[in-house]
Write a protein that holds these residues in place. Structure first.
Motif, PDB file in Angstrom:
ATOM      1  N   SER A 178      13.315  -0.712   3.495  1.00  0.00           N
ATOM      2  CA  SER A 178      12.241  -0.432   4.447  1.00  0.00           C
ATOM      3  C   SER A 178      10.883  -0.888   3.943  1.00  0.00           C
ATOM      4  O   SER A 178      10.676  -1.126   2.749  1.00  0.00           O
ATOM      5  CB  SER A 178      12.183   1.073   4.733  1.00  0.00           C
ATOM      6  OG  SER A 178      11.746   1.761   3.576  1.00  0.00           O
ATOM      7  N   LEU A 179       9.927  -0.977   4.889  1.00  0.00           N
ATOM      8  CA  LEU A 179       8.548  -1.290   4.528  1.00  0.00           C
ATOM      9  C   LEU A 179       7.978  -0.216   3.605  1.00  0.00           C
ATOM     10  O   LEU A 179       7.192  -0.513   2.713  1.00  0.00           O
ATOM     11  CB  LEU A 179       7.693  -1.399   5.786  1.00  0.00           C
ATOM     12  CG  LEU A 179       8.025  -2.526   6.774  1.00  0.00           C
ATOM     13  CD1 LEU A 179       7.090  -2.455   7.977  1.00  0.00           C
ATOM     14  CD2 LEU A 179       7.906  -3.876   6.096  1.00  0.00           C
ATOM     15  N   SER A 180       8.368   1.032   3.847  1.00  0.00           N
ATOM     16  CA  SER A 180       7.886   2.119   3.011  1.00  0.00           C
ATOM     17  C   SER A 180       8.347   1.934   1.567  1.00  0.00           C
ATOM     18  O   SER A 180       7.552   2.098   0.622  1.00  0.00           O
ATOM     19  CB  SER A 180       8.382   3.467   3.554  1.00  0.00           C
ATOM     20  OG  SER A 180       7.979   4.527   2.719  1.00  0.00           O
ATOM     21  N   ASP A 181       9.609   1.586   1.390  1.00  0.00           N
ATOM     22  CA  ASP A 181      10.112   1.366   0.037  1.00  0.00           C
ATOM     23  C   ASP A 181       9.381   0.206  -0.638  1.00  0.00           C
ATOM     24  O   ASP A 181       9.041   0.264  -1.824  1.00  0.00           O
ATOM     25  CB  ASP A 181      11.616   1.082   0.078  1.00  0.00           C
ATOM     26  CG  ASP A 181      12.419   2.310   0.503  1.00  0.00           C
ATOM     27  OD1 ASP A 181      11.957   3.424   0.238  1.00  0.00           O
ATOM     28  OD2 ASP A 181      13.483   2.130   1.116  1.00  0.00           O
ATOM     29  N   LEU A 182       9.151  -0.851   0.135  1.00  0.00           N
ATOM     30  CA  LEU A 182       8.450  -2.007  -0.423  1.00  0.00           C
ATOM     31  C   LEU A 182       7.030  -1.628  -0.833  1.00  0.00           C
ATOM     32  O   LEU A 182       6.537  -2.040  -1.891  1.00  0.00           O
ATOM     33  CB  LEU A 182       8.426  -3.146   0.598  1.00  0.00           C
ATOM     34  CG  LEU A 182       7.688  -4.418   0.180  1.00  0.00           C
ATOM     35  CD1 LEU A 182       8.333  -5.052  -1.056  1.00  0.00           C
ATOM     36  CD2 LEU A 182       7.652  -5.420   1.334  1.00  0.00           C
ATOM     37  N   TYR A 183       6.361  -0.826  -0.002  1.00  0.00           N
ATOM     38  CA  TYR A 183       4.990  -0.402  -0.300  1.00  0.00           C
ATOM     39  C   TYR A 183       4.933   0.378  -1.612  1.00  0.00           C
ATOM     40  O   TYR A 183       4.052   0.168  -2.451  1.00  0.00           O
ATOM     41  CB  TYR A 183       4.464   0.447   0.859  1.00  0.00           C
ATOM     42  CG  TYR A 183       3.094   1.043   0.627  1.00  0.00           C
ATOM     43  CD1 TYR A 183       1.943   0.287   0.823  1.00  0.00           C
ATOM     44  CD2 TYR A 183       2.954   2.366   0.200  1.00  0.00           C
ATOM     45  CE1 TYR A 183       0.683   0.836   0.602  1.00  0.00           C
ATOM     46  CE2 TYR A 183       1.706   2.918  -0.005  1.00  0.00           C
ATOM     47  CZ  TYR A 183       0.578   2.152   0.200  1.00  0.00           C
ATOM     48  OH  TYR A 183      -0.670   2.696  -0.015  1.00  0.00           O
ATOM     49  N   HIS A 184       5.876   1.286  -1.798  1.00  0.00           N
ATOM     50  CA  HIS A 184       5.859   2.109  -3.007  1.00  0.00           C
ATOM     51  C   HIS A 184       6.284   1.312  -4.249  1.00  0.00           C
ATOM     52  O   HIS A 184       5.846   1.615  -5.355  1.00  0.00           O
ATOM     53  CB  HIS A 184       6.779   3.318  -2.830  1.00  0.00           C
ATOM     54  CG  HIS A 184       6.230   4.372  -1.923  1.00  0.00           C
ATOM     55  ND1 HIS A 184       5.111   5.110  -2.223  1.00  0.00           N
ATOM     56  CD2 HIS A 184       6.623   4.807  -0.693  1.00  0.00           C
ATOM     57  CE1 HIS A 184       4.841   5.954  -1.245  1.00  0.00           C
ATOM     58  NE2 HIS A 184       5.753   5.793  -0.297  1.00  0.00           N
ATOM     59  N   GLN A 185       7.099   0.288  -4.034  1.00  0.00           N
ATOM     60  CA  GLN A 185       7.585  -0.481  -5.185  1.00  0.00           C
ATOM     61  C   GLN A 185       6.655  -1.635  -5.552  1.00  0.00           C
ATOM     62  O   GLN A 185       6.416  -1.901  -6.724  1.00  0.00           O
ATOM     63  CB  GLN A 185       8.982  -1.019  -4.882  1.00  0.00           C
ATOM     64  CG  GLN A 185       9.596  -1.804  -6.042  1.00  0.00           C
ATOM     65  CD  GLN A 185      11.043  -2.136  -5.790  1.00  0.00           C
ATOM     66  OE1 GLN A 185      11.752  -1.381  -5.138  1.00  0.00           O
ATOM     67  NE2 GLN A 185      11.506  -3.269  -6.305  1.00  0.00           N
ATOM     68  N   ASP A 186       6.116  -2.319  -4.525  1.00  0.00           N
ATOM     69  CA  ASP A 186       5.286  -3.501  -4.817  1.00  0.00           C
ATOM     70  C   ASP A 186       4.264  -3.651  -3.688  1.00  0.00           C
ATOM     71  O   ASP A 186       4.534  -4.261  -2.650  1.00  0.00           O
ATOM     72  CB  ASP A 186       6.175  -4.748  -4.910  1.00  0.00           C
ATOM     73  CG  ASP A 186       5.398  -5.977  -5.381  1.00  0.00           C
ATOM     74  OD1 ASP A 186       4.159  -5.991  -5.253  1.00  0.00           O
ATOM     75  OD2 ASP A 186       6.042  -6.924  -5.872  1.00  0.00           O
ATOM     76  N   GLU A 187       3.074  -3.065  -3.870  1.00  0.00           N
ATOM     77  CA  GLU A 187       2.057  -3.069  -2.816  1.00  0.00           C
ATOM     78  C   GLU A 187       1.585  -4.480  -2.483  1.00  0.00           C
ATOM     79  O   GLU A 187       1.309  -4.783  -1.316  1.00  0.00           O
ATOM     80  CB  GLU A 187       0.875  -2.199  -3.228  1.00  0.00           C
ATOM     81  CG  GLU A 187      -0.134  -1.993  -2.099  1.00  0.00           C
ATOM     82  CD  GLU A 187      -1.237  -1.022  -2.463  1.00  0.00           C
ATOM     83  OE1 GLU A 187      -2.066  -0.718  -1.590  1.00  0.00           O
ATOM     84  OE2 GLU A 187      -1.279  -0.568  -3.635  1.00  0.00           O
ATOM     85  N   ASP A 188       1.512  -5.369  -3.469  1.00  0.00           N
ATOM     86  CA  ASP A 188       1.083  -6.742  -3.203  1.00  0.00           C
ATOM     87  C   ASP A 188       2.084  -7.448  -2.293  1.00  0.00           C
ATOM     88  O   ASP A 188       1.694  -8.177  -1.367  1.00  0.00           O
ATOM     89  CB  ASP A 188       0.925  -7.509  -4.512  1.00  0.00           C
ATOM     90  CG  ASP A 188      -0.266  -7.027  -5.336  1.00  0.00           C
ATOM     91  OD1 ASP A 188      -1.183  -6.447  -4.726  1.00  0.00           O
ATOM     92  OD2 ASP A 188      -0.269  -7.219  -6.564  1.00  0.00           O
ATOM     93  N   ALA A 189       3.372  -7.259  -2.566  1.00  0.00           N
ATOM     94  CA  ALA A 189       4.400  -7.863  -1.712  1.00  0.00           C
ATOM     95  C   ALA A 189       4.332  -7.284  -0.311  1.00  0.00           C
ATOM     96  O   ALA A 189       4.511  -8.002   0.685  1.00  0.00           O
ATOM     97  CB  ALA A 189       5.783  -7.644  -2.319  1.00  0.00           C
ATOM     98  N   PHE A 190       4.071  -5.981  -0.227  1.00  0.00           N
ATOM     99  CA  PHE A 190       3.930  -5.340   1.082  1.00  0.00           C
ATOM    100  C   PHE A 190       2.761  -5.951   1.852  1.00  0.00           C
ATOM    101  O   PHE A 190       2.888  -6.289   3.039  1.00  0.00           O
ATOM    102  CB  PHE A 190       3.724  -3.833   0.894  1.00  0.00           C
ATOM    103  CG  PHE A 190       3.347  -3.096   2.153  1.00  0.00           C
ATOM    104  CD1 PHE A 190       4.319  -2.663   3.044  1.00  0.00           C
ATOM    105  CD2 PHE A 190       2.016  -2.840   2.451  1.00  0.00           C
ATOM    106  CE1 PHE A 190       3.967  -2.002   4.202  1.00  0.00           C
ATOM    107  CE2 PHE A 190       1.654  -2.169   3.610  1.00  0.00           C
ATOM    108  CZ  PHE A 190       2.638  -1.748   4.486  1.00  0.00           C
ATOM    109  N   ASP A 191       1.603  -6.095   1.202  1.00  0.00           N
ATOM    110  CA  ASP A 191       0.427  -6.675   1.858  1.00  0.00           C
ATOM    111  C   ASP A 191       0.717  -8.100   2.335  1.00  0.00           C
ATOM    112  O   ASP A 191       0.314  -8.484   3.443  1.00  0.00           O
ATOM    113  CB  ASP A 191      -0.763  -6.676   0.900  1.00  0.00           C
ATOM    114  CG  ASP A 191      -1.288  -5.279   0.614  1.00  0.00           C
ATOM    115  OD1 ASP A 191      -1.007  -4.374   1.423  1.00  0.00           O
ATOM    116  OD2 ASP A 191      -1.959  -5.088  -0.430  1.00  0.00           O
ATOM    117  N   ALA A 192       1.415  -8.881   1.520  1.00  0.00           N
ATOM    118  CA  ALA A 192       1.730 -10.257   1.912  1.00  0.00           C
ATOM    119  C   ALA A 192       2.649 -10.274   3.133  1.00  0.00           C
ATOM    120  O   ALA A 192       2.472 -11.089   4.044  1.00  0.00           O
ATOM    121  CB  ALA A 192       2.394 -10.990   0.738  1.00  0.00           C
TER     122      ALA A 192
END
Length: 779
Positions: A83-97
């Motif tokens: 999920s996007l939530s998991d990505l945000y907590h694991q790698d915020e830069d990747a989430f922003d991209a």
């Protein structure tokens, strides 16, 4: 001398004048009350929405990472994240991209837009033994900017800003602390968010600003919260607004739904609420004012009729029409101005509490209520001008007669209409025909009577239909299930507890048509959550292929049992048959067999997925969130109590209007027919017989008007429910049940019961001598 005579007549009618003043007070009170309260909210809110860039639309996105989201810059360790939530907590830069990639694709499709992500996290905290719900929003840069009403924004990881309404309800001030996750946060200020004019979050329609609040943390503190991240897109039109149909016509697989702000309940409902409240206040004020204007016309007409002999003498002596009319116009001002002025003052005084009540429901800035000359002139000047104009018309019609004709004994020509009754009435016995004729043969008086009682009956029925709304939306549903606590696990890892429990798979943001629904995977043999259709247990249908939808979805989308519907999530679309309709109005849910849903989500790899458990008692174990159903019901009960209180106030006000109008009409009718009444007594009719003819006949028409108000109220309710369902995908279950109709009928008939004894004495005290004086024109 003429002034003295007019004021003598004024004193004789002091009881009628007091009742009429009540009508004037109510008219001005409603107009001023709603006008000042709405303006104190509307004007600062419009400026607030504009200055802080309230979104024009919002877009709901697929919360999982899709193949088209994988960028060359994405951290390889994040590729397995669901999920996007998991990505945000694991790698915020990747989430922003990833989010920027989606935004760019969105703006390429919709060129004249500006879009920004809106991030939030929901948490539940314990406050003095009750659960409070916080939606923490991340601060934005260009759209839906944070408005600071007092203090400042949080700057460190140990600070927080809250909604002032919540803080006041919980005795919190700037400098106090709130605690969650074993961490103290100092309150630095009070804030508002333009995309949340209602504190709505979650799938259920619960507005309770005492136990629910929006909050703002610093970016670092927001990032540190372990709760699941929610992401939507807020957007502005940079050129001509895009049509709604165009917003839904796109090839963006990560967009589930795009909704205009005006159709978004949490942010756009305020526009219709303000417009609707202004319109309702204006209509009620006009209706009540019109009744008052007609009653004044009847009173002046009656006074002139009684004094026509004296007026004829004055005309014969050379008095002009203006000289004779002026005292009566002064009389109109005297009976109307005090009531209108008092109504204005009361409306001004109570507009501040009403504004605060609105502010306690809607999260909006407001201005202090101050006197405004246009409001004063509209509430007092306009009704007074109409009264004077109508009074002039009535007076000049009488003064147009020749002095000799005025000095002759008056003849009431309306009595001849007894012989020209409708065919239906002509078949009735003579005494019953007379009773009906004395009620409706004077057209203006009958119109005022019908208008007053109809208004009262209509308002009482509307108020009654609103009293059980939140019970139908929440309590009825929760009382038919045995779920005491709802515990949420991390993503799809699942969770266990040693207590008896049901495994549940809850997937939000699935699209059914253009509506977002939650798909709930339940087992057919679950212990705590049976499903019912019109009171019949249909839980066993979960063992079959197909789905069970809530009655909220069925009513909003016009879906019936046996229909085929499409459930979509991004590019995934599945067809399902509706097996049943669950008795649930508070949330848009689709129930399905958990094993089948697990297989669909895992592509056949697992049939035992779960991310929620239902238990009766609070479960043990590590859960992301545990929600107490009892606390949910308490929050809904607060809303229900407020609605009941508002309904009771509406009913009492409606009954008061009905009682006053009925008393005035009956007393004016008795005065008008005083000669007839005296003759009935001379013939041998008792007081009780005369009361039956001239007063008790109103009972039948009061009941008849109530039953005429029923279909109008029913259609109004249907229109309101339809509007909420089509505009906001929200069922507002106003109903006219038999108990409500019965109670409303009793209340309407109480108008007659209360009003009639007050008028009995006028008939008892009336004799032949009084009638002969009127007949001979003696004043």
């Amino acid at each position: 001398m003429l002034y003295k005579n007019v004021f003598k007549a004024f004193f004789k009618r002091r009881f009628q004048v007091i009742l009429l003043s009540f009508i004037m007070i109510m008219s001005a009170l409603i107009f001023v009350l709603m006008g000042y309260a709405i303006k104190a909210l509307k004007e600062p809110s419009e400026a607030y929405f504009d200055a802080y860039h309230q979104e024009d639309f919002n877009a709901m996105m697929v919360e999982q990472i899709m193949p088209f989201d994988l960028l060359s810059s994405t951290d390889p360790d994040a590729l397995g994240v669901i999920s996007l939530s998991d990505l945000y907590h694991q790698d915020e830069d990747a989430f922003d991209a990833l989010i920027n990639h989606r935004i760019n694709r969105f703006k390429d499709t919709f060129e004249h837009t500006n879009v920004e992500p809106r991030l939030h996290k929901d948490l539940v905290i314990d406050v003095n033994g009750r659960q409070h719900f916080f939606r923490v929003l991340k601060d934005t840069m260009t759209i839906n900017l944070t408005y600071v009403s007092e203090g400042r924004k949080p700057q460190t990881t140990e600070e927080i800003a809250l909604i002032e309404t919540y803080a006041l309800a919980n005795d919190l001030v700037i400098g106090d602390t709130v605690t969650f996750h074993d961490h103290d946060y100092v309150i630095t200020g009070f804030v508002l968010f333009p995309d949340y004019t209602l504190g709505l979050f979650g799938s259920e329609f619960i507005i309770n600003n005492e136990s629910r609040t929006l909050a703002l943390l610093s970016d670092d503190a927001f990032k540190a919260l372990p709760e699941t991240l929610g992401v939507t897109l807020g957007g502005l039109f940079t050129d001509d607004p895009i049509k709604t149909s165009s917003l839904q016509s796109h090839d963006l697989p990560f967009i589930l739904n795009i909704q205009l702000t005006t159709n978004t309940l949490r942010s756009g409902a305020i526009y219709d609420e303000i417009a609707g409240s202004e319109m309702i206040g204006l209509i009620l004020s006009l209706v009540i004012a019109s009744i008052g204007v007609l009653i004044v016309a009847l009173m002046v007409s009656r006074m002139l009729f009684e004094q026509r002999g004296a007026i004829g003498i004055l005309k014969a002596l050379g008095y002009t029409k203006q000289e004779i009319a002026l005292p009566y116009l002064v009389f109109i001002v005297i009976i109307a101005l005090p009531g209108l002025t008092l109504g204005y003052l009361l409306g001004f005084i109570f507009s501040t509490p009403l504004k605060d009540l609105f502010a306690g429901i809607y999260l909006l800035p407001s201005d202090p209520v101050t006197h405004r000359l246009p409001m004063f002139l509209q509430s007092i000047g306009i009704p007074l001008i109409f009264l004077l104009i109508l009074g002039l018309v009535v007076i000049y019609r009488l003064l147009s007669e020749h002095p000799v004709a005025l000095m002759r004994p008056p003849v009431d020509t309306s009595t001849t209409k007894l012989a020209r009754m409708p065919r239906f009435f002509s078949r009735l016995p003579l005494l019953k025909r007379i009773r009906h004729a004395y009620v409706w043969r004077h057209k203006m008086r009958f119109v005022v009577f019908v208008s007053g009682v109809f208004t009262a009956a209509y308002l009482i029925l509307i108020a009654g239909s609103m009293m059980n709304i939140f019970d139908r939306m929440f309590r009825d549903y929760y009382e038919q299930i045995d779920v005491g606590h709802i515990a949420y696990c991390e993503s799809y890892i699942g969770c266990e507890t040693t207590m008896a429990h049901d495994k549940v798979l809850d997937i939000p943001y699935i699209m059914l048509g253009d509506q977002s629904v939650s798909v709930i995977g339940l087992d057919p043999d679950n212990q705590f959550h049976p499903l019912y259709e019109k009171g019949k247990d249909i839980t066993h249908l979960l063992a079959s292929d197909g789905i069970i939808i809530t009655s909220k979805i069925a009513m909003e989308e016009g879906i019936e049992k046996g229909d085929k519907v499409s459930l979509s999530y991004g590019e995934i679309v599945i067809e399902q048959t509706v097996l049943g309709i669950q008795d649930e109005l508070g949330a848009a849910k689709v129930y399905i067999n958990r094993e089948r849903l697990s297989n669909e989500l895992s592509l056949g790899l697992s049939s035992d997925l779960n991310n929620v458990i239902y238990t009766s008692d609070r479960p043990d174990g590590p859960f992301v969130t545990v929600i107490s159903v009892e606390d949910l019901l308490l929050q809904a009960e607060d809303m229900s109590n407020l609605m009941v209180a508002m309904s009771i106030v509406m009913m009492v006000a409606a009954m008061a209007i009905g009682v006053v109008v009925l008393i005035l009409i009956i007393t004016l009718s008795i005065e008008h027919y005083s000669y007839d009444i005296s003759l009935f007594k001379v013939i041998g009719y008792t007081d009780q017989d005369v009361k039956g003819i001239f007063i008790n006949s109103y009972r039948f028409y009061t009941a008849l008007i109530f039953f005429l108000a029923l279909p109008v109220t029913y259609l109004t309710i249907k229109a309101m429910v339809w509007f909420m369902a089509t505009s906001y995908k929200m069922i507002f279950p106003m109903t006219l049940t038999l108990p409500i109709i019965a109670i409303s009928f009793v209340l309407v008939m109480m108008i007659f019961v209360v009003a009639v004894p007050i008028t009995y004495r006028k008939i008892t005290d009336m004799g032949l001598a009084d009638a002969m004086k009127i007949y001979q024109g003696v004043t």
